[in-house]
Enzyme design. Sequence first.
Site, PDB file in Angstrom:
ATOM      1  N   CYS A  32      40.764 -27.748  31.912  1.00  0.00           N
ATOM      2  CA  CYS A  32      41.751 -27.445  30.861  1.00  0.00           C
ATOM      3  C   CYS A  32      41.701 -28.475  29.748  1.00  0.00           C
ATOM      4  CB  CYS A  32      43.173 -27.457  31.426  1.00  0.00           C
ATOM      5  SG  CYS A  32      43.441 -26.287  32.736  1.00  0.00           S
ATOM      6  N   LYS A  91      38.956 -10.553  37.744  1.00  0.00           N
ATOM      7  CA  LYS A  91      38.531 -11.191  36.486  1.00  0.00           C
ATOM      8  C   LYS A  91      37.113 -10.788  36.102  1.00  0.00           C
ATOM      9  CE  LYS A  91      41.062 -15.199  35.253  1.00  0.00           C
ATOM     10  NZ  LYS A  91      41.078 -16.554  34.806  1.00  0.00           N
ATOM     11  N   HIS A 144      32.184 -11.557  24.808  1.00  0.00           N
ATOM     12  CA  HIS A 144      32.424 -10.499  25.789  1.00  0.00           C
ATOM     13  C   HIS A 144      33.595  -9.642  25.329  1.00  0.00           C
ATOM     14  CE1 HIS A 144      35.880 -12.711  27.240  1.00  0.00           C
ATOM     15  NE2 HIS A 144      35.154 -13.745  27.666  1.00  0.00           N
TER      16      HIS A 144
HETATM   17  N1  MSP Z   1      38.851 -22.102  21.658  1.00  0.00           N
HETATM   18  C1  MSP Z   1      40.095 -21.605  22.120  1.00  0.00           C
HETATM   19  C2  MSP Z   1      40.931 -21.066  20.982  1.00  0.00           C
HETATM   20  C3  MSP Z   1      41.158 -22.011  19.847  1.00  0.00           C
HETATM   21  S1  MSP Z   1      42.045 -21.262  18.566  1.00  0.00           S
HETATM   22  C4  MSP Z   1      42.267 -22.473  17.461  1.00  0.00           C
HETATM   23  C5  MSP Z   1      39.847 -20.508  23.134  1.00  0.00           C
HETATM   24  N2  MSP Z   1      38.662 -19.865  23.057  1.00  0.00           N
HETATM   25  S2  MSP Z   1      38.164 -18.690  24.017  1.00  0.00           S
HETATM   26  O1  MSP Z   1      36.765 -18.505  23.704  1.00  0.00           O
HETATM   27  O2  MSP Z   1      38.481 -18.948  25.361  1.00  0.00           O
HETATM   28  O3  MSP Z   1      38.886 -17.397  23.505  1.00  0.00           O
HETATM   29  C6  MSP Z   1      40.156 -17.116  23.967  1.00  0.00           C
HETATM   30  C7  MSP Z   1      40.612 -15.767  23.395  1.00  0.00           C
HETATM   31  O4  MSP Z   1      39.656 -14.732  23.674  1.00  0.00           O
HETATM   32  C8  MSP Z   1      41.890 -15.282  24.019  1.00  0.00           C
HETATM   33  O5  MSP Z   1      43.043 -15.859  23.464  1.00  0.00           O
HETATM   34  C9  MSP Z   1      41.795 -13.795  23.758  1.00  0.00           C
HETATM   35  O6  MSP Z   1      42.108 -13.493  22.433  1.00  0.00           O
HETATM   36  C10 MSP Z   1      40.319 -13.532  24.007  1.00  0.00           C
HETATM   37  N3  MSP Z   1      40.064 -13.239  25.415  1.00  0.00           N
HETATM   38  C11 MSP Z   1      39.251 -13.897  26.276  1.00  0.00           C
HETATM   39  N4  MSP Z   1      39.284 -13.261  27.479  1.00  0.00           N
HETATM   40  C12 MSP Z   1      40.118 -12.209  27.417  1.00  0.00           C
HETATM   41  C13 MSP Z   1      40.377 -11.093  28.248  1.00  0.00           C
HETATM   42  N5  MSP Z   1      39.933 -10.975  29.485  1.00  0.00           N
HETATM   43  N6  MSP Z   1      41.092 -10.066  27.721  1.00  0.00           N
HETATM   44  C14 MSP Z   1      41.491 -10.041  26.415  1.00  0.00           C
HETATM   45  N7  MSP Z   1      41.231 -11.067  25.622  1.00  0.00           N
HETATM   46  C15 MSP Z   1      40.848 -12.306  26.165  1.00  0.00           C
HETATM   47  O7  MSP Z   1      40.731 -20.234  23.923  1.00  0.00           O
END
Ligand code: MSP
Length: 509
Positions: free
Chosen positions: A131, A294, A20
Amino acid sequence: MPREPVYLTTPLFYVNAEPHLGHTYVTLVADVLGRFWRARNRPVFVLTGTDEHGDKIAQAAAAAGVSPREHADRVSGIFRSTWDAAGLRYDHFIRTTDSYHVAFVQKVLADIHAKGDIYFGGYRGLYCFGCERFYQERELVDGLCPDHRVAPTELAEENYFFRMSAYQERLVATLEANPALIVPEGYRREVLSLLREPIGDLCISRPKSRLAWGIELPFDSRYVTYVWFDALLNYVSALVHLGRMELWPAAEHLIGKDILKAHAVFWPTMLMAAGLPLYRRLCVHGHWQMQQGKMSKSLGNVVRPLDMKARYGMDAFRYYLLREMAFGQDAEFSEEALVARLNGDLANGLGNLASRVLAMQQRYFGGVVQPLAPEAADHALRAAFAAAARELDAHIADLAFHRGLEAVWRALDHANKYVVETAPFTLAKDPVRLPRVGAILHELCEALRTAAQLLAPFLPETAERLAGLLGLPATRLGELDLPWGAAFAPGHRTLAPEALFPRVEVSAA
Ligand code: MSP
Protein backbone atom coordinates in the site's frame (compact mmCIF):
# COMPACT_ATOMS: atom_id res chain seq x y z
CA MET A 1 -23.49 33.63 -21.34
CA PRO A 2 -20.38 31.52 -21.83
CA ARG A 3 -21.08 27.84 -21.29
CA GLU A 4 -19.64 26.33 -18.14
CA PRO A 5 -16.67 24.08 -18.94
CA VAL A 6 -16.46 20.42 -17.96
CA TYR A 7 -13.04 19.19 -16.85
CA LEU A 8 -13.01 15.39 -16.59
CA THR A 9 -10.17 13.38 -15.11
CA THR A 10 -9.45 9.66 -14.80
CA PRO A 11 -7.14 8.25 -12.13
CA LEU A 12 -3.53 8.14 -13.27
CA PHE A 13 -2.85 4.47 -13.75
CA TYR A 14 0.11 2.74 -12.14
CA VAL A 15 2.59 1.47 -14.66
CA ASN A 16 2.96 -1.85 -12.85
CA ALA A 17 0.17 -3.48 -14.86
CA GLU A 18 -1.11 -3.20 -18.41
CA PRO A 19 -4.54 -1.73 -19.18
CA HIS A 20 -7.38 -4.02 -18.15
CA LEU A 21 -11.15 -3.87 -17.72
CA GLY A 22 -11.08 -1.61 -14.64
CA HIS A 23 -8.80 1.02 -16.21
CA THR A 24 -10.87 0.82 -19.38
CA TYR A 25 -14.18 1.36 -17.59
CA VAL A 26 -13.21 4.62 -15.94
CA THR A 27 -11.52 5.90 -19.11
CA LEU A 28 -14.64 4.96 -21.09
CA VAL A 29 -16.82 6.94 -18.67
CA ALA A 30 -14.59 9.99 -19.20
CA ASP A 31 -14.82 9.49 -22.98
CA VAL A 32 -18.62 9.16 -22.92
CA LEU A 33 -19.14 12.20 -20.70
CA GLY A 34 -16.71 14.17 -22.86
CA ARG A 35 -18.60 13.31 -26.04
CA PHE A 36 -21.95 13.88 -24.34
CA TRP A 37 -21.14 17.40 -23.10
CA ARG A 38 -19.31 18.38 -26.27
CA ALA A 39 -22.42 17.54 -28.27
CA ARG A 40 -24.33 19.83 -25.87
CA ASN A 41 -21.90 22.68 -26.56
CA ARG A 42 -20.08 22.66 -23.25
CA PRO A 43 -16.30 23.20 -23.49
CA VAL A 44 -14.78 19.87 -22.43
CA PHE A 45 -11.31 18.83 -21.38
CA VAL A 46 -10.40 15.21 -20.58
CA LEU A 47 -7.20 14.39 -18.72
CA THR A 48 -5.73 10.92 -18.27
CA GLY A 49 -2.24 9.51 -17.83
CA THR A 50 0.09 7.39 -15.74
CA ASP A 51 1.34 7.35 -12.15
CA GLU A 52 4.98 6.35 -12.35
CA HIS A 53 6.82 6.87 -9.05
CA GLY A 54 6.97 4.80 -5.87
CA ASP A 55 7.79 1.38 -4.48
CA LYS A 56 5.35 -0.56 -6.64
CA ILE A 57 6.92 0.71 -9.85
CA ALA A 58 10.49 0.36 -8.61
CA GLN A 59 9.71 -3.25 -7.73
CA ALA A 60 8.01 -3.98 -11.07
CA ALA A 61 11.02 -2.52 -12.92
CA ALA A 62 13.44 -4.58 -10.83
CA ALA A 63 11.42 -7.72 -11.58
CA ALA A 64 11.58 -6.90 -15.30
CA GLY A 65 15.34 -6.25 -15.03
CA VAL A 66 15.14 -2.69 -16.36
CA SER A 67 15.46 0.77 -14.86
CA PRO A 68 12.29 2.35 -13.45
CA ARG A 69 12.45 4.96 -16.19
CA GLU A 70 12.64 2.38 -19.00
CA HIS A 71 9.85 0.39 -17.43
CA ALA A 72 7.63 3.46 -17.02
CA ASP A 73 8.27 4.57 -20.61
CA ARG A 74 7.21 1.20 -21.95
CA VAL A 75 4.05 0.70 -19.90
CA SER A 76 2.94 4.32 -20.13
CA GLY A 77 3.26 3.97 -23.91
CA ILE A 78 1.05 0.87 -23.80
CA PHE A 79 -1.67 2.75 -21.91
CA ARG A 80 -1.60 5.55 -24.39
CA SER A 81 -1.63 3.38 -27.49
CA THR A 82 -4.38 1.20 -26.01
CA TRP A 83 -6.69 4.18 -25.45
CA ASP A 84 -5.92 5.39 -28.97
CA ALA A 85 -6.61 1.99 -30.51
CA ALA A 86 -9.81 1.64 -28.48
CA GLY A 87 -11.01 5.07 -29.63
CA LEU A 88 -11.11 6.42 -26.07
CA ARG A 89 -10.53 10.14 -26.38
CA TYR A 90 -8.58 12.41 -24.08
CA ASP A 91 -7.22 15.92 -24.53
CA HIS A 92 -4.00 15.48 -22.62
CA PHE A 93 -2.01 12.50 -21.36
CA ILE A 94 0.08 13.32 -18.30
CA ARG A 95 2.93 11.27 -16.85
CA THR A 96 4.04 12.00 -13.28
CA THR A 97 7.62 11.84 -14.58
CA ASP A 98 6.96 14.77 -16.96
CA SER A 99 9.36 17.54 -15.97
CA TYR A 100 6.62 20.19 -15.66
CA HIS A 101 4.77 17.95 -13.19
CA VAL A 102 7.92 17.34 -11.13
CA ALA A 103 8.60 21.10 -10.98
CA PHE A 104 5.00 21.81 -9.96
CA VAL A 105 5.03 19.22 -7.16
CA GLN A 106 8.26 20.72 -5.83
CA LYS A 107 6.78 24.21 -5.94
CA VAL A 108 3.67 23.18 -4.00
CA LEU A 109 5.82 21.33 -1.45
CA ALA A 110 8.05 24.37 -1.00
CA ASP A 111 5.03 26.68 -0.57
CA ILE A 112 3.28 24.47 1.96
CA HIS A 113 6.57 23.94 3.81
CA ALA A 114 7.21 27.69 3.92
CA LYS A 115 3.71 28.21 5.26
CA GLY A 116 4.44 25.81 8.13
CA ASP A 117 2.04 23.04 7.11
CA ILE A 118 4.87 20.56 6.50
CA TYR A 119 7.04 19.62 9.48
CA PHE A 120 9.84 17.15 10.25
CA GLY A 121 9.33 14.49 12.87
CA GLY A 122 10.29 11.09 14.10
CA TYR A 123 7.94 8.27 13.37
CA ARG A 124 7.65 4.65 14.30
CA GLY A 125 4.90 2.78 12.61
CA LEU A 126 3.60 -0.28 10.83
CA TYR A 127 4.28 0.00 7.12
CA CYS A 128 2.74 -2.00 4.29
CA PHE A 129 4.98 -2.00 1.22
CA GLY A 130 2.07 -3.02 -1.05
CA CYS A 131 0.00 0.00 0.00
CA GLU A 132 3.04 2.25 0.42
CA ARG A 133 1.64 3.61 3.65
CA PHE A 134 1.78 3.35 7.40
CA TYR A 135 -1.12 1.66 9.17
CA GLN A 136 -2.56 2.33 12.58
CA GLU A 137 -3.02 -0.75 14.74
CA ARG A 138 -6.82 -0.45 14.67
CA GLU A 139 -6.91 -0.48 10.87
CA LEU A 140 -5.30 -3.93 10.65
CA VAL A 141 -7.34 -7.12 10.37
CA ASP A 142 -5.90 -9.88 12.58
CA GLY A 143 -2.66 -7.93 12.57
CA LEU A 144 -2.53 -7.99 8.75
CA CYS A 145 -2.92 -5.31 6.09
CA PRO A 146 -6.60 -5.55 5.04
CA ASP A 147 -5.72 -5.26 1.34
CA HIS A 148 -2.60 -7.37 1.01
CA ARG A 149 -3.13 -9.80 3.89
CA VAL A 150 0.49 -9.53 4.94
CA ALA A 151 1.89 -8.43 8.27
CA PRO A 152 3.15 -4.86 8.02
CA THR A 153 6.81 -4.16 8.79
CA GLU A 154 7.69 -2.05 11.78
CA LEU A 155 9.67 0.94 10.61
CA ALA A 156 11.23 3.73 12.62
CA GLU A 157 12.03 6.73 10.46
CA GLU A 158 12.37 10.45 10.51
CA ASN A 159 10.07 11.92 7.93
CA TYR A 160 8.19 14.98 6.77
CA PHE A 161 4.54 15.31 7.62
CA PHE A 162 1.73 17.28 6.08
CA ARG A 163 -0.45 18.93 8.76
CA MET A 164 -3.61 17.32 7.37
CA SER A 165 -5.32 17.35 10.76
CA ALA A 166 -5.42 21.17 10.69
CA TYR A 167 -7.94 20.97 7.84
CA GLN A 168 -10.19 18.22 9.17
CA GLU A 169 -12.90 20.50 10.54
CA ARG A 170 -13.03 22.59 7.41
CA LEU A 171 -13.28 19.44 5.31
CA VAL A 172 -16.20 18.12 7.37
CA ALA A 173 -18.00 21.47 7.11
CA THR A 174 -17.42 21.55 3.33
CA LEU A 175 -18.76 18.03 2.86
CA GLU A 176 -21.80 18.78 4.97
CA ALA A 177 -22.54 21.98 3.09
CA ASN A 178 -22.14 20.38 -0.37
CA PRO A 179 -24.22 17.23 -0.65
CA ALA A 180 -23.21 16.78 -4.30
CA LEU A 181 -19.45 17.05 -3.75
CA ILE A 182 -19.01 13.29 -3.60
CA VAL A 183 -21.41 11.10 -5.57
CA PRO A 184 -23.12 8.66 -5.29
CA GLU A 185 -24.25 9.83 -1.85
CA GLY A 186 -23.20 6.60 -0.09
CA TYR A 187 -19.55 7.45 -0.65
CA ARG A 188 -19.97 10.92 0.86
CA ARG A 189 -21.47 9.30 3.95
CA GLU A 190 -18.58 6.84 4.05
CA VAL A 191 -16.11 9.72 4.03
CA LEU A 192 -18.03 11.66 6.68
CA SER A 193 -18.03 8.63 8.94
CA LEU A 194 -14.29 8.19 8.43
CA LEU A 195 -13.88 11.83 9.41
CA ARG A 196 -15.55 11.24 12.76
CA GLU A 197 -12.16 9.89 13.92
CA PRO A 198 -9.09 12.12 13.97
CA ILE A 199 -7.38 11.79 10.56
CA GLY A 200 -3.93 12.65 11.90
CA ASP A 201 -1.15 14.05 9.75
CA LEU A 202 0.09 12.54 6.51
CA CYS A 203 3.63 11.24 6.14
CA ILE A 204 4.65 12.69 2.78
CA SER A 205 8.30 11.69 2.44
CA ARG A 206 10.27 8.51 1.94
CA PRO A 207 13.99 8.35 2.74
CA LYS A 208 16.06 7.79 -0.40
CA SER A 209 17.94 5.04 1.42
CA ARG A 210 14.75 2.99 1.10
CA LEU A 211 13.25 4.33 -2.12
CA ALA A 212 15.00 6.52 -4.65
CA TRP A 213 12.38 6.46 -7.41
CA GLY A 214 10.40 9.60 -6.67
CA ILE A 215 10.34 13.39 -6.70
CA GLU A 216 13.05 14.84 -4.47
CA LEU A 217 11.81 17.13 -1.68
CA PRO A 218 12.85 20.71 -2.55
CA PHE A 219 13.91 21.36 1.06
CA ASP A 220 15.72 18.08 1.85
CA SER A 221 17.56 16.10 -0.81
CA ARG A 222 17.74 13.00 1.39
CA TYR A 223 14.05 12.37 0.73
CA VAL A 224 11.61 11.76 -2.11
CA THR A 225 7.89 12.60 -2.08
CA TYR A 226 5.22 10.07 -1.06
CA VAL A 227 3.67 8.88 -4.31
CA TRP A 228 0.10 10.07 -3.52
CA PHE A 229 1.23 13.59 -2.63
CA ASP A 230 2.95 13.61 -6.02
CA ALA A 231 0.25 11.94 -8.13
CA LEU A 232 -2.82 13.86 -6.90
CA LEU A 233 -1.25 17.14 -7.96
CA ASN A 234 -1.43 16.03 -11.61
CA TYR A 235 -4.99 17.34 -11.85
CA VAL A 236 -3.63 20.86 -11.43
CA SER A 237 -0.09 20.57 -12.80
CA ALA A 238 -1.40 19.62 -16.26
CA LEU A 239 -3.60 22.74 -16.35
CA VAL A 240 -0.81 25.03 -15.19
CA HIS A 241 1.45 23.54 -17.85
CA LEU A 242 -1.14 23.98 -20.59
CA GLY A 243 -2.20 27.46 -19.44
CA ARG A 244 -5.75 26.19 -18.79
CA MET A 245 -6.22 27.05 -15.11
CA GLU A 246 -9.63 28.53 -15.95
CA LEU A 247 -10.76 24.88 -15.94
CA TRP A 248 -9.74 24.22 -12.36
CA PRO A 249 -12.83 24.59 -10.24
CA ALA A 250 -14.77 22.76 -12.97
CA ALA A 251 -12.98 19.48 -12.21
CA GLU A 252 -15.00 16.28 -12.08
CA HIS A 253 -12.74 13.49 -10.88
CA LEU A 254 -13.77 10.00 -11.93
CA ILE A 255 -12.32 7.36 -9.63
CA GLY A 256 -12.92 3.84 -8.35
CA LYS A 257 -13.97 3.27 -4.74
CA ASP A 258 -10.50 1.83 -3.96
CA ILE A 259 -8.96 5.31 -4.02
CA LEU A 260 -11.74 7.20 -2.28
CA LYS A 261 -9.78 8.21 0.82
CA ALA A 262 -6.90 9.68 -1.19
CA HIS A 263 -9.35 11.78 -3.24
CA ALA A 264 -11.80 12.67 -0.48
CA VAL A 265 -9.38 13.34 2.38
CA PHE A 266 -5.76 13.79 1.21
CA TRP A 267 -6.58 15.74 -1.94
CA PRO A 268 -9.04 18.33 -0.57
CA THR A 269 -6.83 19.07 2.43
CA MET A 270 -3.84 19.44 0.09
CA LEU A 271 -5.85 21.90 -1.99
CA MET A 272 -6.81 23.85 1.13
CA ALA A 273 -3.18 24.05 2.21
CA ALA A 274 -2.15 25.14 -1.29
CA GLY A 275 -4.84 27.85 -1.26
CA LEU A 276 -6.74 26.40 -4.20
CA PRO A 277 -10.52 25.93 -4.49
CA LEU A 278 -11.95 22.42 -4.26
CA TYR A 279 -12.93 20.30 -7.25
CA ARG A 280 -16.56 20.45 -8.37
CA ARG A 281 -17.39 16.79 -7.93
CA LEU A 282 -15.84 13.47 -7.04
CA CYS A 283 -17.58 10.69 -8.98
CA VAL A 284 -16.95 7.27 -7.46
CA HIS A 285 -17.61 4.02 -9.29
CA GLY A 286 -17.74 0.45 -8.04
CA HIS A 287 -15.62 -2.49 -9.11
CA TRP A 288 -15.97 -5.09 -11.79
CA GLN A 289 -15.83 -8.52 -10.26
CA MET A 290 -15.05 -11.67 -12.17
CA GLN A 291 -16.99 -14.89 -11.66
CA GLN A 292 -13.90 -16.28 -9.95
CA GLY A 293 -13.64 -13.23 -7.67
CA LYS A 294 -10.82 -10.84 -8.46
CA MET A 295 -9.21 -10.28 -11.82
CA SER A 296 -5.60 -11.43 -11.68
CA LYS A 297 -2.79 -12.64 -13.85
CA SER A 298 -2.45 -15.82 -11.82
CA LEU A 299 -6.12 -16.72 -12.35
CA GLY A 300 -5.66 -15.96 -16.06
CA ASN A 301 -8.89 -13.94 -16.14
CA VAL A 302 -7.57 -10.49 -16.98
CA VAL A 303 -9.91 -8.77 -19.46
CA ARG A 304 -7.97 -6.74 -22.03
CA PRO A 305 -9.85 -4.01 -23.86
CA LEU A 306 -8.31 -4.68 -27.27
CA ASP A 307 -9.16 -8.40 -27.06
CA MET A 308 -12.77 -7.42 -26.44
CA LYS A 309 -12.67 -5.00 -29.33
CA ALA A 310 -11.29 -7.70 -31.65
CA ARG A 311 -13.89 -10.23 -30.54
CA TYR A 312 -17.09 -8.15 -30.35
CA GLY A 313 -16.34 -4.67 -31.68
CA MET A 314 -15.59 -1.71 -29.44
CA ASP A 315 -19.16 -0.40 -29.48
CA ALA A 316 -20.62 -3.66 -28.20
CA PHE A 317 -18.03 -3.72 -25.41
CA ARG A 318 -18.77 -0.08 -24.56
CA TYR A 319 -22.51 -0.73 -24.53
CA TYR A 320 -22.17 -3.73 -22.26
CA LEU A 321 -19.97 -1.91 -19.72
CA LEU A 322 -22.26 1.11 -19.54
CA ARG A 323 -25.52 -0.83 -19.58
CA GLU A 324 -24.52 -3.47 -17.07
CA MET A 325 -22.93 -1.42 -14.27
CA ALA A 326 -24.91 1.04 -12.16
CA PHE A 327 -22.31 3.75 -11.58
CA GLY A 328 -21.21 3.53 -7.95
CA GLN A 329 -22.09 -0.14 -7.49
CA ASP A 330 -20.10 -3.28 -8.20
CA ALA A 331 -21.00 -5.44 -11.19
CA GLU A 332 -19.98 -8.86 -12.41
CA PHE A 333 -18.27 -9.17 -15.76
CA SER A 334 -19.23 -12.06 -17.98
CA GLU A 335 -18.72 -12.59 -21.68
CA GLU A 336 -21.99 -14.53 -21.86
CA ALA A 337 -23.85 -11.46 -20.60
CA LEU A 338 -21.97 -9.30 -23.09
CA VAL A 339 -23.00 -11.59 -25.95
CA ALA A 340 -26.61 -11.59 -24.72
CA ARG A 341 -26.67 -7.77 -24.80
CA LEU A 342 -25.02 -7.76 -28.22
CA ASN A 343 -27.48 -10.22 -29.74
CA GLY A 344 -30.49 -8.82 -27.89
CA ASP A 345 -30.37 -5.06 -27.44
CA LEU A 346 -27.92 -4.27 -30.22
CA ALA A 347 -28.51 -6.76 -33.06
CA ASN A 348 -32.25 -7.36 -32.42
CA GLY A 349 -33.33 -4.05 -30.95
CA LEU A 350 -31.36 -1.48 -32.89
CA GLY A 351 -29.75 -3.37 -35.81
CA ASN A 352 -32.96 -5.07 -36.88
CA LEU A 353 -34.98 -1.87 -36.81
CA ALA A 354 -32.42 -0.15 -39.01
CA SER A 355 -32.28 -3.00 -41.55
CA ARG A 356 -36.06 -3.33 -41.81
CA VAL A 357 -36.60 0.38 -42.33
CA LEU A 358 -33.77 0.79 -44.82
CA ALA A 359 -34.81 -2.36 -46.72
CA MET A 360 -38.42 -1.17 -47.12
CA GLN A 361 -37.25 2.30 -48.01
CA GLN A 362 -35.18 0.71 -50.79
CA ARG A 363 -37.77 -1.76 -51.98
CA TYR A 364 -40.75 0.60 -52.19
CA PHE A 365 -39.10 3.95 -53.02
CA GLY A 366 -35.61 3.21 -54.32
CA GLY A 367 -34.29 4.82 -51.12
CA VAL A 368 -36.00 8.20 -51.68
CA VAL A 369 -37.53 9.57 -48.47
CA GLN A 370 -41.23 10.43 -48.93
CA PRO A 371 -43.23 13.32 -47.37
CA LEU A 372 -44.49 13.10 -43.81
CA ALA A 373 -48.21 12.95 -43.02
CA PRO A 374 -48.67 12.77 -39.29
CA GLU A 375 -51.35 10.59 -37.74
CA ALA A 376 -51.99 9.73 -34.12
CA ALA A 377 -49.55 6.80 -34.01
CA ASP A 378 -46.83 8.99 -35.43
CA HIS A 379 -47.22 11.55 -32.66
CA ALA A 380 -46.81 8.82 -30.08
CA LEU A 381 -43.58 7.73 -31.80
CA ARG A 382 -42.24 11.28 -31.73
CA ALA A 383 -43.22 11.66 -28.09
CA ALA A 384 -41.35 8.43 -27.25
CA PHE A 385 -38.12 9.81 -28.70
CA ALA A 386 -38.60 13.24 -27.12
CA ALA A 387 -39.06 11.51 -23.75
CA ALA A 388 -35.92 9.42 -24.33
CA ALA A 389 -33.92 12.58 -25.03
CA ARG A 390 -35.15 14.26 -21.85
CA GLU A 391 -34.62 11.20 -19.68
CA LEU A 392 -31.17 10.62 -21.12
CA ASP A 393 -30.09 14.16 -20.17
CA ALA A 394 -31.38 13.75 -16.62
CA HIS A 395 -29.77 10.33 -16.15
CA ILE A 396 -26.39 11.37 -17.51
CA ALA A 397 -26.30 14.39 -15.18
CA ASP A 398 -26.65 11.77 -12.40
CA LEU A 399 -24.07 9.45 -14.01
CA ALA A 400 -26.80 6.79 -14.41
CA PHE A 401 -25.54 5.56 -17.77
CA HIS A 402 -27.48 2.30 -17.54
CA ARG A 403 -30.76 4.18 -17.01
CA GLY A 404 -30.00 6.58 -19.86
CA LEU A 405 -29.46 3.69 -22.27
CA GLU A 406 -32.58 1.98 -20.98
CA ALA A 407 -34.55 5.14 -21.82
CA VAL A 408 -33.25 5.14 -25.41
CA TRP A 409 -34.10 1.46 -25.74
CA ARG A 410 -37.67 2.13 -24.59
CA ALA A 411 -38.01 4.49 -27.55
CA LEU A 412 -36.42 1.90 -29.89
CA ASP A 413 -38.87 -0.73 -28.62
CA HIS A 414 -41.66 1.71 -29.34
CA ALA A 415 -40.33 2.12 -32.89
CA ASN A 416 -40.18 -1.65 -33.38
CA LYS A 417 -43.80 -1.94 -32.21
CA TYR A 418 -44.77 0.93 -34.50
CA VAL A 419 -43.46 -1.08 -37.46
CA VAL A 420 -45.60 -4.05 -36.45
CA GLU A 421 -48.71 -1.96 -35.71
CA THR A 422 -48.61 0.26 -38.78
CA ALA A 423 -47.59 -2.73 -40.96
CA PRO A 424 -46.10 -0.82 -43.92
CA PHE A 425 -45.18 -4.16 -45.56
CA THR A 426 -48.90 -5.03 -45.74
CA LEU A 427 -50.06 -1.56 -46.78
CA ALA A 428 -47.50 -1.56 -49.59
CA LYS A 429 -49.45 -4.29 -51.40
CA ASP A 430 -52.12 -1.68 -52.15
CA PRO A 431 -50.75 1.06 -54.49
CA VAL A 432 -53.31 3.56 -53.12
CA ARG A 433 -51.71 3.25 -49.66
CA LEU A 434 -48.15 3.89 -50.87
CA PRO A 435 -48.07 7.55 -49.70
CA ARG A 436 -48.93 6.35 -46.19
CA VAL A 437 -46.15 3.75 -46.40
CA GLY A 438 -43.76 6.54 -47.39
CA ALA A 439 -44.85 8.66 -44.45
CA ILE A 440 -44.42 5.76 -41.99
CA LEU A 441 -40.92 5.09 -43.28
CA HIS A 442 -40.05 8.77 -43.04
CA GLU A 443 -41.14 8.75 -39.38
CA LEU A 444 -38.94 5.71 -38.85
CA CYS A 445 -35.96 7.34 -40.55
CA GLU A 446 -36.39 10.26 -38.13
CA ALA A 447 -36.57 7.79 -35.26
CA LEU A 448 -33.30 6.22 -36.43
CA ARG A 449 -31.67 9.64 -36.91
CA THR A 450 -32.67 10.64 -33.37
CA ALA A 451 -31.43 7.33 -31.98
CA ALA A 452 -28.08 7.84 -33.73
CA GLN A 453 -27.78 11.30 -32.20
CA LEU A 454 -28.70 10.18 -28.69
CA LEU A 455 -26.41 7.16 -28.88
CA ALA A 456 -23.41 8.90 -30.44
CA PRO A 457 -21.54 9.42 -27.12
CA PHE A 458 -22.04 5.76 -26.16
CA LEU A 459 -21.74 3.99 -29.53
CA PRO A 460 -19.76 6.44 -31.66
CA GLU A 461 -18.93 4.07 -34.54
CA THR A 462 -22.46 2.72 -34.80
CA ALA A 463 -23.95 6.20 -34.71
CA GLU A 464 -21.71 7.27 -37.58
CA ARG A 465 -22.50 4.18 -39.62
CA LEU A 466 -26.21 4.62 -39.02
CA ALA A 467 -26.06 8.27 -40.03
CA GLY A 468 -24.16 7.20 -43.16
CA LEU A 469 -26.81 4.59 -44.03
CA LEU A 470 -29.49 7.26 -43.61
CA GLY A 471 -27.52 9.35 -46.10
CA LEU A 472 -26.67 11.96 -43.47
CA PRO A 473 -23.23 13.46 -42.87
CA ALA A 474 -21.71 12.64 -39.46
CA THR A 475 -21.85 16.35 -38.57
CA ARG A 476 -25.63 16.00 -38.36
CA LEU A 477 -25.12 13.86 -35.24
CA GLY A 478 -24.21 16.99 -33.31
CA GLU A 479 -27.38 18.86 -34.29
CA LEU A 480 -29.48 17.84 -31.33
CA ASP A 481 -32.04 20.59 -31.85
CA LEU A 482 -32.89 19.53 -35.39
CA PRO A 483 -36.72 19.40 -35.53
CA TRP A 484 -38.43 16.16 -36.53
CA GLY A 485 -38.82 16.20 -40.30
CA ALA A 486 -35.95 18.61 -40.99
CA ALA A 487 -33.23 16.02 -41.55
CA PHE A 488 -34.50 14.69 -44.87
CA ALA A 489 -35.04 17.23 -47.66
CA PRO A 490 -37.24 16.27 -50.65
CA GLY A 491 -35.43 13.79 -52.85
CA HIS A 492 -33.11 12.66 -50.04
CA ARG A 493 -31.95 9.06 -50.46
CA THR A 494 -31.12 6.49 -47.83
CA LEU A 495 -28.72 3.64 -48.57
CA ALA A 496 -29.22 -0.12 -48.77
CA PRO A 497 -29.19 -1.79 -45.33
CA GLU A 498 -26.09 -3.32 -43.79
CA ALA A 499 -25.96 -5.31 -40.56
CA LEU A 500 -24.87 -2.92 -37.81
CA PHE A 501 -24.05 -5.74 -35.40
CA PRO A 502 -23.06 -9.22 -36.51
CA ARG A 503 -24.74 -11.71 -34.20
CA VAL A 504 -22.33 -13.76 -32.13
CA GLU A 505 -22.93 -17.44 -31.55
CA VAL A 506 -23.09 -18.09 -27.83
CA SER A 507 -20.67 -21.01 -28.13
CA ALA A 508 -18.01 -18.63 -29.50
CA ALA A 509 -17.92 -16.76 -26.19
N1 MSP B 1 -2.22 5.42 -9.35
C1 MSP B 1 -3.39 5.35 -8.55
C2 MSP B 1 -4.31 6.51 -8.83
C3 MSP B 1 -3.69 7.87 -8.70
S1 MSP B 1 -4.81 9.12 -9.12
C4 MSP B 1 -3.98 10.52 -8.83
C5 MSP B 1 -4.11 4.05 -8.84
N2 MSP B 1 -3.88 3.48 -10.04
S2 MSP B 1 -4.50 2.10 -10.57
O1 MSP B 1 -3.77 1.79 -11.77
O2 MSP B 1 -4.52 1.12 -9.56
O3 MSP B 1 -5.96 2.46 -11.03
C6 MSP B 1 -6.97 2.46 -10.10
C7 MSP B 1 -8.30 2.76 -10.81
O4 MSP B 1 -8.52 1.84 -11.90
C8 MSP B 1 -9.49 2.56 -9.91
O5 MSP B 1 -9.75 3.66 -9.07
C9 MSP B 1 -10.59 2.33 -10.92
O6 MSP B 1 -11.00 3.52 -11.51
C10 MSP B 1 -9.88 1.46 -11.95
N3 MSP B 1 -9.98 0.05 -11.61
C11 MSP B 1 -8.97 -0.83 -11.39
N4 MSP B 1 -9.51 -2.06 -11.14
C12 MSP B 1 -10.85 -1.98 -11.18
C13 MSP B 1 -11.90 -2.93 -11.22
N5 MSP B 1 -11.74 -4.22 -10.99
N6 MSP B 1 -13.14 -2.49 -11.55
C14 MSP B 1 -13.39 -1.20 -11.92
N7 MSP B 1 -12.41 -0.31 -11.91
C15 MSP B 1 -11.21 -0.58 -11.23
O7 MSP B 1 -4.89 3.62 -8.01
